[in-house]
Design a protein around this motif. Structure first.
Motif, PDB file in Angstrom:
ATOM      1  N   ARG A 173      14.048   0.116  -4.984  1.00 60.24           N
ATOM      2  CA  ARG A 173      13.645  -1.264  -4.721  1.00 60.24           C
ATOM      3  C   ARG A 173      13.102  -1.365  -3.303  1.00 60.24           C
ATOM      4  NH1 ARG A 173      18.948  -4.204  -7.084  1.00 60.24           N
ATOM      5  NH2 ARG A 173      19.620  -3.719  -4.967  1.00 60.24           N
ATOM      6  N   VAL A 174      11.947  -1.996  -3.170  1.00 60.01           N
ATOM      7  CA  VAL A 174      11.338  -2.244  -1.865  1.00 60.01           C
ATOM      8  C   VAL A 174      11.180  -3.743  -1.706  1.00 60.01           C
ATOM      9  CG1 VAL A 174       9.398  -1.759  -0.342  1.00 60.01           C
ATOM     10  CG2 VAL A 174      10.095  -0.061  -2.043  1.00 60.01           C
ATOM     11  N   ALA A 175      11.666  -4.278  -0.618  1.00 56.23           N
ATOM     12  CA  ALA A 175      11.600  -5.719  -0.387  1.00 56.23           C
ATOM     13  C   ALA A 175      11.252  -5.993   1.067  1.00 56.23           C
ATOM     14  CB  ALA A 175      12.936  -6.388  -0.751  1.00 56.23           C
ATOM     15  N   ALA A 176      10.523  -7.076   1.284  1.00 59.33           N
ATOM     16  CA  ALA A 176      10.183  -7.531   2.632  1.00 59.33           C
ATOM     17  C   ALA A 176      10.264  -9.048   2.645  1.00 59.33           C
ATOM     18  CB  ALA A 176       8.790  -7.060   3.041  1.00 59.33           C
ATOM     19  N   GLU A 177      10.928  -9.585   3.651  1.00 61.04           N
ATOM     20  CA  GLU A 177      11.100 -11.030   3.723  1.00 61.04           C
ATOM     21  C   GLU A 177      11.223 -11.475   5.165  1.00 61.04           C
ATOM     22  OE1 GLU A 177      14.697 -12.128   1.789  1.00 61.04           O
ATOM     23  OE2 GLU A 177      15.930 -10.678   2.864  1.00 61.04           O
ATOM     24  N   ARG A 178      10.998 -12.767   5.372  1.00 59.25           N
ATOM     25  CA  ARG A 178      11.142 -13.351   6.699  1.00 59.25           C
ATOM     26  C   ARG A 178      12.570 -13.845   6.878  1.00 59.25           C
ATOM     27  NH1 ARG A 178       7.505 -14.661  10.199  1.00 59.25           N
ATOM     28  NH2 ARG A 178       5.833 -14.496   8.642  1.00 59.25           N
ATOM     29  N   THR A 179      13.128 -13.602   8.045  1.00 56.47           N
ATOM     30  CA  THR A 179      14.465 -14.084   8.389  1.00 56.47           C
ATOM     31  C   THR A 179      14.388 -14.805   9.726  1.00 56.47           C
ATOM     32  OG1 THR A 179      15.127 -12.080   9.600  1.00 56.47           O
ATOM     33  CG2 THR A 179      15.475 -12.093   7.207  1.00 56.47           C
ATOM     34  N   ALA A 190       0.830  -1.205   0.000  1.00 58.89           N
ATOM     35  CA  ALA A 190       0.000   0.000   0.000  1.00 58.89           C
ATOM     36  C   ALA A 190       0.868   1.261   0.000  1.00 58.89           C
ATOM     37  CB  ALA A 190      -0.927  -0.007   1.219  1.00 58.89           C
ATOM     38  N   SER A 191       1.940   1.251   0.778  1.00 58.55           N
ATOM     39  CA  SER A 191       2.831   2.410   0.821  1.00 58.55           C
ATOM     40  C   SER A 191       3.534   2.607  -0.515  1.00 58.55           C
ATOM     41  CB  SER A 191       3.857   2.231   1.942  1.00 58.55           C
ATOM     42  OG  SER A 191       3.233   2.141   3.207  1.00 58.55           O
ATOM     43  N   ALA A 192       3.939   1.506  -1.148  1.00 62.46           N
ATOM     44  CA  ALA A 192       4.592   1.603  -2.461  1.00 62.46           C
ATOM     45  C   ALA A 192       3.622   2.157  -3.503  1.00 62.46           C
ATOM     46  CB  ALA A 192       5.113   0.235  -2.882  1.00 62.46           C
ATOM     47  N   ILE A 197      11.329   7.331 -12.348  1.00 59.79           N
ATOM     48  CA  ILE A 197      12.075   6.449 -11.447  1.00 59.79           C
ATOM     49  C   ILE A 197      11.390   5.087 -11.430  1.00 59.79           C
ATOM     50  CG2 ILE A 197      12.805   6.049  -9.067  1.00 59.79           C
ATOM     51  CD1 ILE A 197      12.888   9.081  -8.703  1.00 59.79           C
ATOM     52  N   GLU A 198      12.141   4.052 -11.717  1.00 56.59           N
ATOM     53  CA  GLU A 198      11.601   2.688 -11.742  1.00 56.59           C
ATOM     54  C   GLU A 198      11.405   2.175 -10.320  1.00 56.59           C
ATOM     55  OE1 GLU A 198      12.951  -1.823 -13.095  1.00 56.59           O
ATOM     56  OE2 GLU A 198      14.095  -0.069 -13.777  1.00 56.59           O
ATOM     57  N   LEU A 199      10.257   1.623 -10.030  1.00 53.68           N
ATOM     58  CA  LEU A 199       9.938   1.074  -8.709  1.00 53.68           C
ATOM     59  C   LEU A 199       9.793  -0.433  -8.816  1.00 53.68           C
ATOM     60  CD1 LEU A 199       9.118   1.331  -5.723  1.00 53.68           C
ATOM     61  CD2 LEU A 199       6.757   1.703  -6.511  1.00 53.68           C
ATOM     62  N   GLN A 200      10.568  -1.159  -7.996  1.00 56.96           N
ATOM     63  CA  GLN A 200      10.491  -2.619  -7.935  1.00 56.96           C
ATOM     64  C   GLN A 200      10.063  -3.019  -6.525  1.00 56.96           C
ATOM     65  OE1 GLN A 200      14.465  -3.862  -8.929  1.00 56.96           O
ATOM     66  NE2 GLN A 200      14.253  -3.346 -11.095  1.00 56.96           N
TER      67      GLN A 200
END
Length: 352
Positions: free
Chosen positions: A270-276, A215-217, A229-232
């Motif tokens: 680039r925006v990324a979210a992942e579990r660690t 939603a923020s992206a 500007i390219e958004l990934q």
């Protein structure tokens, strides 16, 4: 040494110990030794009176001479040791007085016994930290004053122009006035967050990070598109964490606003979210001039600005990243940043 100083007290204590020790030795030698000497002499056929006289003329005289020499040596050693111990402590006391009076440059030599060296080292580290905090406080006040002065000056100009009839009281003028008031309101709210004001903050609850990030992206996409500007966006699902949803949204929005502000036209975000293993990590990276390594530890400080590539001309109040750090740490997480010649990456971690 001062009459009531630690050196004087140490000297008095040393002399007291020396006197007690000499007194015990004297009693032992004169009483016990004298009686033993007389008994042996009587057993050998001499008289008790002659034995006592021989003892007094030899042993007693030597004992008093030895006691006098020992007393002089004890006084000399006590004076030396007292001064060696007292001087570093007195220097610390004087330096502490200077700190209390506002002189944050006061430092002490790190010499003397190991314990006093450790004390001096700790004092100097404390003084350095106080000086750093004072510098940060002054810079904060100056920057806050600047941020407040700009909208206040604009408001004053608008109001004077309205009063003098230079500007017409039309909706556009009032919209401009409202923008400046909103700017002051946002700055005040940001300062409240940085100061730790709780207000009526909602309770933490389970939040789907992927939905917040997407939603923020989406909200930032038009601003990025206007500058080509390219958004990934790369987000794993599901990614649930326990936090305050509005604050998580503000954190992601602040990082995206930062990327929008400092990415050159034609760049990439680039925006990324992942579990660690530690929970959930969200990263926002952008191309453009990197942040110097010396500035990286300070980018989270309120009103801190990196020179040249990230200056005041780019806009913003300079508290966005400080708010990110505050809100993430309130939620039990951590923040970080890495930068090179190609990419600058801000990230935060929240426990799952």
């Amino acid at each position: 040494m001062r009459s009531n100083g630690i050196g004087t007290r140490f000297l008095a204590a040393s002399l007291a110990v020396a006197v007690v020790a000499l007194g015990i030795v004297a009693v032992g030698v004169l009483r016990v030794g004298g009686e033993t000497f007389a008994s042996l002499m009587v057993a050998a056929g001499d008289s008790a009176e002659h034995a006592r006289s021989m003892f007094d003329e030899s042993v007693t005289t030597v004992l008093w001479i030895a006691a006098a020499v020992a007393g002089i040596v004890a006084v000399a050693l006590a004076v030396v040791l007292a001064r060696r111990l007292a001087r570093p402590i007195e220097r610390l006391a004087r330096a502490a007085d200077r700190i209390a009076e506002g002189d944050l440059t006061a430092r002490v030599p790190e010499d003397g016994p190991a314990e006093l060296r450790s004390l001096a080292l700790a004092y100097n580290a404390m003084a350095e930290r106080l000086a750093e905090q004072e510098a940060i406080r002054r810079e904060f006040v100056m920057n806050a004053s600047h941020e407040l002065r700009t909208p206040l000056t604009n408001l004053q100009g608008y109001l004077e122009a309205l009063r003098d009839g230079v500007l017409p009281p039309d909706p556009a003028t009032f919209d401009s006035l409202r923008e400046e008031v909103d700017r002051l309101t946002r700055l005040a709210a940001s300062l409240d967050i940085l100061a730790g004001a709780e207000g009526e903050r909602p309770e933490s609850r389970s939040v789907e990070v992927a939905a917040v990030v997407r939603a923020s992206a989406d909200l930032a996409a038009p601003a990025l598109a206007r500058r080509s500007i390219e958004l990934q966006v790369s987000v794993e699902e599901p990614l649930e964490v326990r936090c305050r949803p509005d604050e998580l949204t503000q954190v992601v929005a602040n990082l995206l606003q930062n990327a929008v502000r400092y990415t050159p036209a034609g760049g990439r975000v680039r925006v990324a979210a992942e579990r660690t293993a530690d929970g959930v990590v969200v990263r926002v990276a952008n191309t453009g001039p990197g942040i110097p390594q010396a500035d990286l530890p300070h980018v989270w400080e309120r009103f801190y600005r990196v020179e040249k590539s990230r200056d005041r001309a780019r806009g913003g109040a300079g508290v966005g990243l400080a708010i990110v750090k505050r809100l993430v740490e309130d939620a039990g997480g951590r923040v970080g940043v890495a930068s090179d010649a190609d990419w600058t990456t801000f990230w935060f971690n929240l426990p799952a």
